[in-house]
Scaffold this motif. Structure first.
Motif, mmCIF file in Angstrom:
data_model
loop_
_atom_site.group_PDB
_atom_site.id
_atom_site.type_symbol
_atom_site.label_atom_id
_atom_site.label_comp_id
_atom_site.label_asym_id
_atom_site.label_seq_id
_atom_site.Cartn_x
_atom_site.Cartn_y
_atom_site.Cartn_z
ATOM 1 N N GLN A 1 34.256 36.459 -0.582
ATOM 2 C CA GLN A 1 33.320 37.179 0.282
ATOM 3 C C GLN A 1 31.924 36.636 0.006
ATOM 4 O O GLN A 1 31.451 36.721 -1.126
ATOM 5 C CB GLN A 1 33.361 38.685 -0.010
ATOM 6 N N VAL A 2 31.273 36.093 1.025
ATOM 7 C CA VAL A 2 29.996 35.404 0.833
ATOM 8 C C VAL A 2 28.856 36.178 1.488
ATOM 9 O O VAL A 2 28.963 36.610 2.630
ATOM 10 C CB VAL A 2 30.057 33.981 1.433
ATOM 11 N N THR A 3 27.776 36.316 0.755
ATOM 12 C CA THR A 3 26.526 36.859 1.293
ATOM 13 C C THR A 3 25.499 35.739 1.208
ATOM 14 O O THR A 3 25.045 35.391 0.117
ATOM 15 C CB THR A 3 26.048 38.079 0.485
ATOM 16 N N PRO A 4 25.152 35.139 2.375
ATOM 17 C CA PRO A 4 24.211 34.022 2.359
ATOM 18 C C PRO A 4 22.766 34.463 2.597
ATOM 19 O O PRO A 4 22.501 35.410 3.345
ATOM 20 C CB PRO A 4 24.694 33.163 3.531
ATOM 21 N N PHE A 5 21.851 33.777 1.925
ATOM 22 C CA PHE A 5 20.422 33.970 2.138
ATOM 23 C C PHE A 5 19.793 32.596 2.331
ATOM 24 O O PHE A 5 20.115 31.668 1.596
ATOM 25 C CB PHE A 5 19.755 34.643 0.934
ATOM 26 N N ASN A 6 18.890 32.472 3.293
ATOM 27 C CA ASN A 6 18.207 31.196 3.498
ATOM 28 C C ASN A 6 16.807 31.200 2.894
ATOM 29 O O ASN A 6 16.046 30.272 3.091
ATOM 30 C CB ASN A 6 18.148 30.827 4.980
ATOM 31 N N SER A 7 16.481 32.249 2.148
ATOM 32 C CA SER A 7 15.172 32.345 1.517
ATOM 33 C C SER A 7 15.295 33.035 0.164
ATOM 34 O O SER A 7 15.854 34.131 0.072
ATOM 35 C CB SER A 7 14.221 33.137 2.413
ATOM 36 N N PRO A 8 14.759 32.428 -0.877
ATOM 37 C CA PRO A 8 14.800 33.080 -2.183
ATOM 38 C C PRO A 8 13.980 34.370 -2.199
ATOM 39 O O PRO A 8 14.295 35.293 -2.937
ATOM 40 C CB PRO A 8 14.218 32.037 -3.131
ATOM 41 N N GLN A 9 12.944 34.440 -1.380
ATOM 42 C CA GLN A 9 12.115 35.645 -1.303
ATOM 43 C C GLN A 9 12.946 36.846 -0.876
ATOM 44 O O GLN A 9 12.753 37.947 -1.376
ATOM 45 C CB GLN A 9 11.001 35.437 -0.285
ATOM 46 N N LEU A 10 13.891 36.641 0.046
ATOM 47 C CA LEU A 10 14.743 37.738 0.510
ATOM 48 C C LEU A 10 15.631 38.256 -0.617
ATOM 49 O O LEU A 10 15.917 39.447 -0.684
ATOM 50 C CB LEU A 10 15.598 37.292 1.700
ATOM 51 N N VAL A 11 16.068 37.370 -1.495
ATOM 52 C CA VAL A 11 16.919 37.778 -2.614
ATOM 53 C C VAL A 11 16.146 38.676 -3.566
ATOM 54 O O VAL A 11 16.693 39.652 -4.089
ATOM 55 C CB VAL A 11 17.486 36.544 -3.345
ATOM 56 N N THR A 12 14.890 38.374 -3.788
ATOM 57 C CA THR A 12 14.101 39.193 -4.710
ATOM 58 C C THR A 12 13.971 40.625 -4.198
ATOM 59 O O THR A 12 13.788 41.547 -4.983
ATOM 60 C CB THR A 12 12.707 38.598 -4.966
ATOM 61 N N ASP A 13 14.116 40.813 -2.889
ATOM 62 C CA ASP A 13 14.050 42.154 -2.310
ATOM 63 C C ASP A 13 15.319 42.978 -2.563
ATOM 64 O O ASP A 13 15.303 44.190 -2.418
ATOM 65 C CB ASP A 13 13.808 42.082 -0.794
ATOM 66 N N VAL A 14 16.421 42.306 -2.915
ATOM 67 C CA VAL A 14 17.696 43.014 -3.111
ATOM 68 C C VAL A 14 18.221 42.878 -4.548
ATOM 69 O O VAL A 14 19.424 42.976 -4.774
ATOM 70 C CB VAL A 14 18.772 42.542 -2.104
ATOM 71 N N THR B 1 19.860 25.068 6.308
ATOM 72 C CA THR B 1 20.861 25.764 7.122
ATOM 73 C C THR B 1 22.210 25.057 7.102
ATOM 74 O O THR B 1 23.257 25.703 7.003
ATOM 75 C CB THR B 1 20.360 25.901 8.576
ATOM 76 N N THR B 2 22.201 23.738 7.180
ATOM 77 C CA THR B 2 23.464 22.984 7.182
ATOM 78 C C THR B 2 24.207 23.172 5.867
ATOM 79 O O THR B 2 25.411 23.458 5.857
ATOM 80 C CB THR B 2 23.197 21.486 7.434
ATOM 81 N N ASN B 3 23.507 23.023 4.755
ATOM 82 C CA ASN B 3 24.139 23.220 3.445
ATOM 83 C C ASN B 3 24.672 24.633 3.303
ATOM 84 O O ASN B 3 25.763 24.851 2.764
ATOM 85 C CB ASN B 3 23.149 22.933 2.318
ATOM 86 N N LEU B 4 23.915 25.608 3.775
ATOM 87 C CA LEU B 4 24.331 27.003 3.685
ATOM 88 C C LEU B 4 25.612 27.231 4.483
ATOM 89 O O LEU B 4 26.557 27.857 3.993
ATOM 90 C CB LEU B 4 23.200 27.914 4.183
ATOM 91 N N LYS B 5 25.680 26.692 5.690
ATOM 92 C CA LYS B 5 26.884 26.842 6.526
ATOM 93 C C LYS B 5 28.100 26.195 5.868
ATOM 94 O O LYS B 5 29.196 26.751 5.895
ATOM 95 C CB LYS B 5 26.656 26.228 7.911
ATOM 96 N N ILE B 6 27.908 25.016 5.278
ATOM 97 C CA ILE B 6 29.020 24.327 4.614
ATOM 98 C C ILE B 6 29.538 25.151 3.436
ATOM 99 O O ILE B 6 30.745 25.336 3.277
ATOM 100 C CB ILE B 6 28.588 22.921 4.154
ATOM 101 N N LEU B 7 28.623 25.655 2.610
ATOM 102 C CA LEU B 7 29.033 26.464 1.463
ATOM 103 C C LEU B 7 29.745 27.740 1.903
ATOM 104 O O LEU B 7 30.766 28.125 1.326
ATOM 105 C CB LEU B 7 27.824 26.805 0.593
ATOM 106 N N VAL B 8 29.223 28.401 2.922
ATOM 107 C CA VAL B 8 29.850 29.627 3.418
ATOM 108 C C VAL B 8 31.259 29.332 3.925
ATOM 109 O O VAL B 8 32.209 30.051 3.599
ATOM 110 C CB VAL B 8 28.993 30.284 4.527
ATOM 111 N N LYS B 9 31.399 28.258 4.699
ATOM 112 C CA LYS B 9 32.724 27.908 5.240
ATOM 113 C C LYS B 9 33.712 27.583 4.130
ATOM 114 O O LYS B 9 34.848 28.049 4.144
ATOM 115 C CB LYS B 9 32.598 26.731 6.201
ATOM 116 N N GLN B 10 33.290 26.779 3.156
ATOM 117 C CA GLN B 10 34.188 26.384 2.068
ATOM 118 C C GLN B 10 34.615 27.593 1.234
ATOM 119 O O GLN B 10 35.791 27.794 0.976
ATOM 120 C CB GLN B 10 33.521 25.347 1.169
ATOM 121 N N LEU B 11 33.654 28.398 0.813
ATOM 122 C CA LEU B 11 33.976 29.542 -0.030
ATOM 123 C C LEU B 11 34.776 30.598 0.728
ATOM 124 O O LEU B 11 35.719 31.174 0.182
ATOM 125 C CB LEU B 11 32.707 30.146 -0.645
#
Length: 102
Positions: free
Chosen positions: A40-53, A24-34
């Motif tokens: 425009q950032v679309t964050p996912f905290n699970s690779p399984q969720l990405v496979t659904d989209v 979660t911390t790494n994800l928040k840092i990347l989202v803030k920086q980008l």
């Protein structure tokens, strides 16, 4: 904050990025920086969720993946993404944390 030239930042503005990181911390840092660079950032905290989209991958300009994730690591997710978009259509950036080098 990473120091890059204004012309480089302007080239990134308006791009669409998919970020996948279970930390979660790494994800928040990347989202803030980008987001600060106008991406425009679309964050996912699970690779399984990405496979659904996977059918929605065509809206992204690039993907940032964490290498070390439970269930499905970044390399496995990259392989799944490549079945839908090739490297020229969707660049992948793989990040990994350095382990204890002692």
């Amino acid at each position: 904050s990473v120091d890059i030239k204004a012309s480089s930042v302007n080239a990134l503005r308006g791009m669409q990025a998919l970020i996948v990181d279970d930390n979660t911390t790494n994800l928040k840092i990347l989202v803030k920086q980008l987001s600060g660079w106008g991406i425009q950032v679309t964050p996912f905290n699970s690779p399984q969720l990405v496979t659904d989209v996977m059918s929605s991958l065509n809206k992204f300009d690039f993907v940032i993946l964490d290498m070390q994730m439970p269930e499905m690591d970044g390399e496995q997710l990259a392989t799944a993404i490549r079945q839908h978009r090739d490297a020229t259509a969707l660049p992948l950036i793989m990040l990994t944390s350095l382990g204890n080098l002692a």
